[in-house]
Design an enzyme around this catalytic site. Structure first.
Site, PDB file in Angstrom:
ATOM      1  N   HIS A  16       0.861  -1.181   0.000  1.00 47.91           N
ATOM      2  CA  HIS A  16       0.000   0.000   0.000  1.00 47.91           C
ATOM      3  C   HIS A  16       0.895   1.228   0.000  1.00 47.91           C
ATOM      4  O   HIS A  16       1.715   1.413   0.897  1.00 47.91           O
ATOM      5  CB  HIS A  16      -0.925   0.022   1.213  1.00 47.91           C
ATOM      6  CG  HIS A  16      -1.880   1.184   1.200  1.00 47.91           C
ATOM      7  ND1 HIS A  16      -3.151   1.102   0.658  1.00 47.91           N
ATOM      8  CD2 HIS A  16      -1.739   2.459   1.655  1.00 47.91           C
ATOM      9  CE1 HIS A  16      -3.747   2.266   0.776  1.00 47.91           C
ATOM     10  NE2 HIS A  16      -2.911   3.110   1.388  1.00 47.91           N
ATOM     11  N   CYS A  17       0.736   2.069  -1.007  1.00 43.53           N
ATOM     12  CA  CYS A  17       1.583   3.249  -1.164  1.00 43.53           C
ATOM     13  C   CYS A  17       0.825   4.475  -0.662  1.00 43.53           C
ATOM     14  O   CYS A  17      -0.185   4.864  -1.256  1.00 43.53           O
ATOM     15  CB  CYS A  17       1.986   3.442  -2.623  1.00 43.53           C
ATOM     16  SG  CYS A  17       3.077   4.859  -2.895  1.00 43.53           S
ATOM     17  N   PRO A  18       1.282   5.125   0.421  1.00 40.78           N
ATOM     18  CA  PRO A  18       0.588   6.332   0.891  1.00 40.78           C
ATOM     19  C   PRO A  18       0.735   7.504  -0.063  1.00 40.78           C
ATOM     20  O   PRO A  18      -0.115   8.399  -0.074  1.00 40.78           O
ATOM     21  CB  PRO A  18       1.268   6.620   2.245  1.00 40.78           C
ATOM     22  CG  PRO A  18       2.599   5.967   2.147  1.00 40.78           C
ATOM     23  CD  PRO A  18       2.408   4.760   1.290  1.00 40.78           C
ATOM     24  N   ASN A  47      -2.092   7.018  -2.213  1.00 44.91           N
ATOM     25  CA  ASN A  47      -3.352   6.806  -1.503  1.00 44.91           C
ATOM     26  C   ASN A  47      -4.110   5.640  -2.133  1.00 44.91           C
ATOM     27  O   ASN A  47      -5.333   5.666  -2.279  1.00 44.91           O
ATOM     28  CB  ASN A  47      -4.221   8.077  -1.516  1.00 44.91           C
ATOM     29  CG  ASN A  47      -5.376   7.999  -0.539  1.00 44.91           C
ATOM     30  OD1 ASN A  47      -5.305   7.285   0.459  1.00 44.91           O
ATOM     31  ND2 ASN A  47      -6.452   8.704  -0.823  1.00 44.91           N
TER      32      ASN A  47
END
Length: 378
Positions: free
Chosen positions: A178-180, A183
């Site tokens: 999951h890449c912040p 998002n």
């Protein structure tokens, strides 16, 4: 035989007292104590419990808090990426482009204009597609697709290479992480967009860092010189000044010569320093991440599968066996499948140019243990 009648009476009094004492304790406290007691007993509820289960249970509140914060800060990170990228593009157009047009020969002007605008188009396209494209979720309704396990959080069948994301609160097909900064999760349908974005951003930052090195040195020396002038007493004439703020003509009068630099001059110099420091830092940090993902793609793995395969290698090595990744089709084939290259022309139309073609397969079924390891006929 004589029977002692005081025993049952004492037990009855103890039970009554316990009931009265329990009734005095608030129900919320009793419920909390019961729930805590249940959690403590659940850590060793069967013979399959281990320290991993205990640690996972103890750190579950921390993981839950981190997931919620990451989900909330995702939009902030996306806005930050847009602001930082726009600021670099603005400085490149307002400061570097006029210098290129006035000082460089025609062939270098054509190179900078072509490569710079290609980088801008590629960054914009791949970031938009990586943010807006759904990574892919397994169907929640009954289907005939093969699955390897049941998700204990979604309570749905999980196909191969599918993992649950606590931030998105759903299962993701071929989940990488999951890449912040997006998002969004990086999965089967947007993994190529994410990797291409990392590559072009690294190239763009290296390009700005290398081409703006001399400007950075001049701007840094100019700012340091201006700081030294401001620290001196008033009335001292300006001596050497950088290229961006001009040269003060000498005066023979004893009257104090005011500095000839303006707020705009200082802003231009500081903007060049800001651009060089930011692009150099991002090129190093993001370049390392890009190389890591390139290695994973060459092996036919994702970030999650990398950790799983390491454990499998250790587990099978103790039994004298060798673990082989069932999704490794060979380095060249892995790249062709990942990039969607089916013809030779696709290296240009699908790799060097923006392309929204879908990835290979549906993310639900995979070919295990391929027999042919040679390159695909492209």
């Amino acid at each position: 035989m004589r029977t002692h009648t005081g025993g049952p009476l004492v037990l009855k009094c103890v039970r009554v007292c316990c009931r009265r004492g329990r009734s005095r304790v608030p129900r919320c406290v009793r419920n909390a104590w019961s729930y805590t007691h249940l959690l403590a007993r659940s850590l060793c509820y069967n013979s399959l419990a281990s320290w991993d289960t205990v640690n996972e249970s103890l750190f579950e509140p921390i993981f839950w808090t981190a997931d919620r914060l990451t989900r909330w800060f995702g939009r902030v990170f996306v806005c930050l990426v847009i602001v930082l990228t726009s600021s670099i593009i603005l400085i490149a157009y307002s400061v570097m482009l006029p210098l290129v047009l006035y000082t460089y020969p025609p062939h270098w002007i054509a190179w900078h204009l072509g490569f710079g605008h290609w980088i801008i188009v590629m960054i914009t396209f791949h970031y938009y597609k990586a943010v807006r494209t759904q990574p892919g979720q397994p169907p929640t309704m009954k289907n005939d697709f093969p699955f390897v396990s049941i998700c204990k959080k979604c309570v749905i069948p999980k196909p191969a290479r599918t993992h649950h994301c606590g931030i998105c609160n759903t299962c993701i097909l071929k989940m990488d992480h999951h890449c912040p900064w997006l998002n969004n999760c990086v999965g089967h349908f947007n993994h190529r967009y994410f990797f291409s974005f990392c590559v072009v951003v690294t190239l763009g930052c290296m390009y700005c860092s290398i081409s703006g090195r001399n400007l950075f040195i001049e701007s840094y020396n100019t700012i340091e010189h201006l700081k030294a002038l401001e620290a001196e007493k008033p009335g001292v004439p300006v001596k050497g000044v950088g290229l961006l703020i001009g040269i003060v003509p000498p005066e023979s009068s004893s009257k104090a010569t005011p500095p000839t630099y303006t707020f705009k001059d200082k802003l231009l110099n500081k903007s060049i320093i800001y651009m060089w420091v930011l692009t150099s830092t991002v090129s190093v940090a993001l370049g390392g991440l890009t190389l890591w993902h390139a290695m994973l793609i060459s092996r036919g793995e994702t970030s999650i599968e990398r950790h799983i395969n390491k454990k499998e290698v250790k587990r099978l090595s103790k039994r004298g066996k060798v673990y082989k990744n069932p999704y490794n089709y060979g380095r060249l084939n892995n790249w062709k499948l990942f990039l969607g290259v089916e013809k030779r022309s696709h290296w240009v139309t699908r790799v060097l140019l923006p392309s929204s073609h879908p990835p290979y397969g549906d993310g639900m079924t995979w070919d295990f243990h391929p027999k042919r390891k040679e390159a695909l006929p492209v």
